[in-house]
Write a protein that holds these residues in place. Structure first.
Motif, PDB file in Angstrom:
ATOM      1  N   GLN A 247       0.821  -1.198   0.000  1.00 16.72           N
ATOM      2  CA  GLN A 247       0.000   0.000   0.000  1.00 16.72           C
ATOM      3  C   GLN A 247       0.862   1.259   0.000  1.00 16.72           C
ATOM      4  O   GLN A 247       1.973   1.261   0.549  1.00 16.72           O
ATOM      5  CB  GLN A 247      -0.906   0.008   1.237  1.00 16.72           C
ATOM      6  CG  GLN A 247      -1.967  -1.080   1.240  1.00 16.72           C
ATOM      7  CD  GLN A 247      -2.699  -1.123   2.561  1.00 16.72           C
ATOM      8  OE1 GLN A 247      -2.092  -1.265   3.612  1.00 16.72           O
ATOM      9  NE2 GLN A 247      -4.023  -0.985   2.510  1.00 16.72           N
ATOM     10  N   GLN A 248       0.335   2.331  -0.588  1.00 14.90           N
ATOM     11  CA  GLN A 248       1.080   3.582  -0.663  1.00 14.90           C
ATOM     12  C   GLN A 248       1.395   4.130   0.721  1.00 14.90           C
ATOM     13  O   GLN A 248       2.464   4.697   0.946  1.00 14.90           O
ATOM     14  CB  GLN A 248       0.290   4.614  -1.468  1.00 14.90           C
ATOM     15  CG  GLN A 248       1.059   5.897  -1.732  1.00 14.90           C
ATOM     16  CD  GLN A 248       2.326   5.670  -2.531  1.00 14.90           C
ATOM     17  OE1 GLN A 248       2.308   4.975  -3.546  1.00 14.90           O
ATOM     18  NE2 GLN A 248       3.442   6.262  -2.085  1.00 14.90           N
ATOM     19  N   THR A 249       0.469   3.942   1.671  1.00 17.43           N
ATOM     20  CA  THR A 249       0.731   4.428   3.031  1.00 17.43           C
ATOM     21  C   THR A 249       1.932   3.719   3.648  1.00 17.43           C
ATOM     22  O   THR A 249       2.712   4.327   4.391  1.00 17.43           O
ATOM     23  CB  THR A 249      -0.502   4.210   3.927  1.00 17.43           C
ATOM     24  OG1 THR A 249      -0.904   2.829   3.858  1.00 17.43           O
ATOM     25  CG2 THR A 249      -1.648   5.094   3.504  1.00 17.43           C
ATOM     26  N   ALA A 250       2.098   2.432   3.334  1.00 15.01           N
ATOM     27  CA  ALA A 250       3.244   1.670   3.835  1.00 15.01           C
ATOM     28  C   ALA A 250       4.533   2.152   3.196  1.00 15.01           C
ATOM     29  O   ALA A 250       5.583   2.247   3.849  1.00 15.01           O
ATOM     30  CB  ALA A 250       3.037   0.181   3.583  1.00 15.01           C
ATOM     31  N   ILE A 251       4.464   2.474   1.898  1.00 14.01           N
ATOM     32  CA  ILE A 251       5.629   3.009   1.185  1.00 14.01           C
ATOM     33  C   ILE A 251       6.045   4.350   1.791  1.00 14.01           C
ATOM     34  O   ILE A 251       7.234   4.594   2.044  1.00 14.01           O
ATOM     35  CB  ILE A 251       5.316   3.180  -0.318  1.00 14.01           C
ATOM     36  CG1 ILE A 251       5.103   1.819  -0.967  1.00 14.01           C
ATOM     37  CG2 ILE A 251       6.439   3.946  -1.016  1.00 14.01           C
ATOM     38  CD1 ILE A 251       4.638   1.899  -2.414  1.00 14.01           C
ATOM     39  N   ASP A 252       5.065   5.208   2.020  1.00 11.00           N
ATOM     40  CA  ASP A 252       5.357   6.531   2.588  1.00 11.00           C
ATOM     41  C   ASP A 252       5.993   6.399   3.972  1.00 11.00           C
ATOM     42  O   ASP A 252       6.944   7.126   4.311  1.00 11.00           O
ATOM     43  CB  ASP A 252       4.076   7.355   2.680  1.00 11.00           C
ATOM     44  CG  ASP A 252       3.521   7.728   1.310  1.00 11.00           C
ATOM     45  OD1 ASP A 252       4.279   7.649   0.326  1.00 11.00           O
ATOM     46  OD2 ASP A 252       2.323   8.072   1.232  1.00 11.00           O
ATOM     47  N   ALA A 253       5.471   5.468   4.777  1.00 10.32           N
ATOM     48  CA  ALA A 253       6.011   5.267   6.128  1.00 10.32           C
ATOM     49  C   ALA A 253       7.444   4.753   6.077  1.00 10.32           C
ATOM     50  O   ALA A 253       8.302   5.179   6.862  1.00 10.32           O
ATOM     51  CB  ALA A 253       5.123   4.292   6.907  1.00 10.32           C
ATOM     52  N   LEU A 254       7.712   3.851   5.133  1.00 13.58           N
ATOM     53  CA  LEU A 254       9.074   3.330   4.970  1.00 13.58           C
ATOM     54  C   LEU A 254      10.036   4.447   4.589  1.00 13.58           C
ATOM     55  O   LEU A 254      11.125   4.581   5.173  1.00 13.58           O
ATOM     56  CB  LEU A 254       9.107   2.240   3.896  1.00 13.58           C
ATOM     57  CG  LEU A 254       8.962   0.779   4.324  1.00 13.58           C
ATOM     58  CD1 LEU A 254       9.037  -0.130   3.119  1.00 13.58           C
ATOM     59  CD2 LEU A 254      10.031   0.387   5.345  1.00 13.58           C
ATOM     60  N   ASN A 255       9.671   5.227   3.601  1.00 12.70           N
ATOM     61  CA  ASN A 255      10.549   6.316   3.151  1.00 12.70           C
ATOM     62  C   ASN A 255      10.818   7.328   4.260  1.00 12.70           C
ATOM     63  O   ASN A 255      11.954   7.794   4.438  1.00 12.70           O
ATOM     64  CB  ASN A 255       9.926   7.017   1.938  1.00 12.70           C
ATOM     65  CG  ASN A 255      10.120   6.232   0.657  1.00 12.70           C
ATOM     66  OD1 ASN A 255      11.185   5.664   0.435  1.00 12.70           O
ATOM     67  ND2 ASN A 255       9.101   6.205  -0.191  1.00 12.70           N
ATOM     68  N   ALA A 256       9.786   7.655   5.020  1.00  9.08           N
ATOM     69  CA  ALA A 256       9.958   8.609   6.121  1.00  9.08           C
ATOM     70  C   ALA A 256      10.870   8.035   7.193  1.00  9.08           C
ATOM     71  O   ALA A 256      11.751   8.727   7.731  1.00  9.08           O
ATOM     72  CB  ALA A 256       8.596   8.959   6.721  1.00  9.08           C
ATOM     73  N   ALA A 257      10.682   6.744   7.515  1.00  4.10           N
ATOM     74  CA  ALA A 257      11.504   6.101   8.542  1.00  4.10           C
ATOM     75  C   ALA A 257      12.955   5.970   8.082  1.00  4.10           C
ATOM     76  O   ALA A 257      13.890   6.120   8.882  1.00  4.10           O
ATOM     77  CB  ALA A 257      10.933   4.731   8.879  1.00  4.10           C
ATOM     78  N   ILE A 258      13.164   5.695   6.812  1.00  7.08           N
ATOM     79  CA  ILE A 258      14.514   5.591   6.259  1.00  7.08           C
ATOM     80  C   ILE A 258      15.239   6.932   6.378  1.00  7.08           C
ATOM     81  O   ILE A 258      16.394   6.997   6.819  1.00  7.08           O
ATOM     82  CB  ILE A 258      14.464   5.125   4.790  1.00  7.08           C
ATOM     83  CG1 ILE A 258      14.059   3.655   4.713  1.00  7.08           C
ATOM     84  CG2 ILE A 258      15.822   5.340   4.108  1.00  7.08           C
ATOM     85  CD1 ILE A 258      13.725   3.182   3.305  1.00  7.08           C
ATOM     86  N   THR A 259      14.567   8.005   6.003  1.00  8.57           N
ATOM     87  CA  THR A 259      15.165   9.342   6.104  1.00  8.57           C
ATOM     88  C   THR A 259      15.497   9.687   7.547  1.00  8.57           C
ATOM     89  O   THR A 259      16.589  10.198   7.847  1.00  8.57           O
ATOM     90  CB  THR A 259      14.203  10.392   5.523  1.00  8.57           C
ATOM     91  OG1 THR A 259      13.965  10.106   4.141  1.00  8.57           O
ATOM     92  CG2 THR A 259      14.792  11.792   5.655  1.00  8.57           C
TER      93      THR A 259
END
Length: 301
Positions: A247-259
């Motif tokens: 899901q896009q929400t999961a992708i967004d959360a991953l990218n934010a956590a990575i940063t």
């Protein structure tokens, strides 16, 4: 560290020995044992490791069985071998104190039929098997197996100047030094479980892997530096998930956590609250991503 508490427990135990109450003696003895263990944990370090091998089941295959292990291969001569097959042989350990660990074992790999070490000597030999350790919340730590051709041997059971049988391997590894492998920077949270083992996804004709003598060492508590050093591997794990459908929400959360984790891991100086928060965010994002990925897999079936 902890010397005052240990001394107090010793004094209490000595006083209890002069008393009349069996219960007091037993309580003081138990308290002393606990104090000794706490003292040993508190003073463990990479230079002064605490041997925790007793927590492992059957670490050296002394009775020629694979008791305590999953995915076992052929056990003989107090060693394990896999021939021309993939494998993942492991065990999961509970009851360990939180902290930093080091895993050791002896093992070698021969990727194909005996070539007298030609590829090894030419620097073109590819090794596939790994000694590994994993725990919840941290990326797997592993190290490659040794090449069979790292040590020459011309005794019984040799071919072309190298080990060719399990009995010969037993002879060559008897010193405890030959074919030694070490996995470092293994981190374990409070109440966590540690999985250790050996594995490969490679096989071909003549492929042979053999290992023995697992040893686990406790190196002390997890420091801020340890947590920061562990973040890049966890970031790499998160990045690898982005290639899968979710899901896009999961992708967004991953990218934010990575940063967030990248910033925390490279800050100078390191800020403990930021490193801890980044790790927690990354753990949650990875868990959420895995759940979403599995949901997509089920939909596609």
């Amino acid at each position: 560290v902890g010397a005052a508490a240990l001394l107090e427990a010793i004094t209490t135990a000595q006083a209890a020995l002069t008393g009349q109450s069996v219960a007091e003696v037993e309580a003081a003895t138990a308290a002393l044992k606990t104090a000794i263990q706490v003292y040993r944990y508190a003073n463990a370090s990479p230079e002064n490791p605490l041997d925790m091998t007793s927590f492992l089941t059957n670490p050296s295959f002394a009775d020629n069985t694979a008791t305590g292990w999953q995915g076992a291969g052929t056990v003989n001569y107090q060693e394990v071998e896999f021939y021309e097959k993939t494998f993942n042989m492991y065990q999961t350990i509970s009851g360990l104190p939180a902290g930093k660990y080091r895993l050791k074992a002896q093992g070698f790999e021969r990727p194909k039929a005996n070539d007298a070490g030609a590829a090894y000597k030419a620097g073109t030999e590819m090794l596939y098997a790994r000694l590994y350790a994993s725990s919840t919340g941290y990326a797997e730590r592993n190290t490659p197996f040794n090449s069979l051709y790292k040590h020459s041997y011309t005794g019984s059971g040799s071919t072309s100047g190298y080990v060719n049988t399990m009995s010969a391997a037993k002879t060559v590894m008897a010193s405890g030094v030959n074919y030694l492998m070490t996995v470092t920077d293994i981190l374990l949270n409070e109440g966590g479980k540690l999985t250790i083992g050996a594995k490969t996804t490679f096989q071909q004709g003549g492929y042979w892997a053999l290992f023995d003598n697992f040893k686990l060492e406790y190196l002390g508590g997890i420091t801020l530096s340890d947590r920061a050093v562990a973040l890049p591997d966890r970031i790499a794990e998160a990045n690898s998930l982005l290639a899968q459908r979710m899901q896009q929400t999961a992708i967004d959360a991953l990218n934010a956590a990575i940063t967030q984790a990248q910033q925390a891991a490279t800050a100078q100086p390191l800020v403990e609250a930021d490193v801890n928060a980044a790790k927690n965010s990354l753990d949650l994002a990875i868990s959420t991503a895995n759940t979403s990925i599995q949901a997509y897999v089920k939909l596609l079936k």
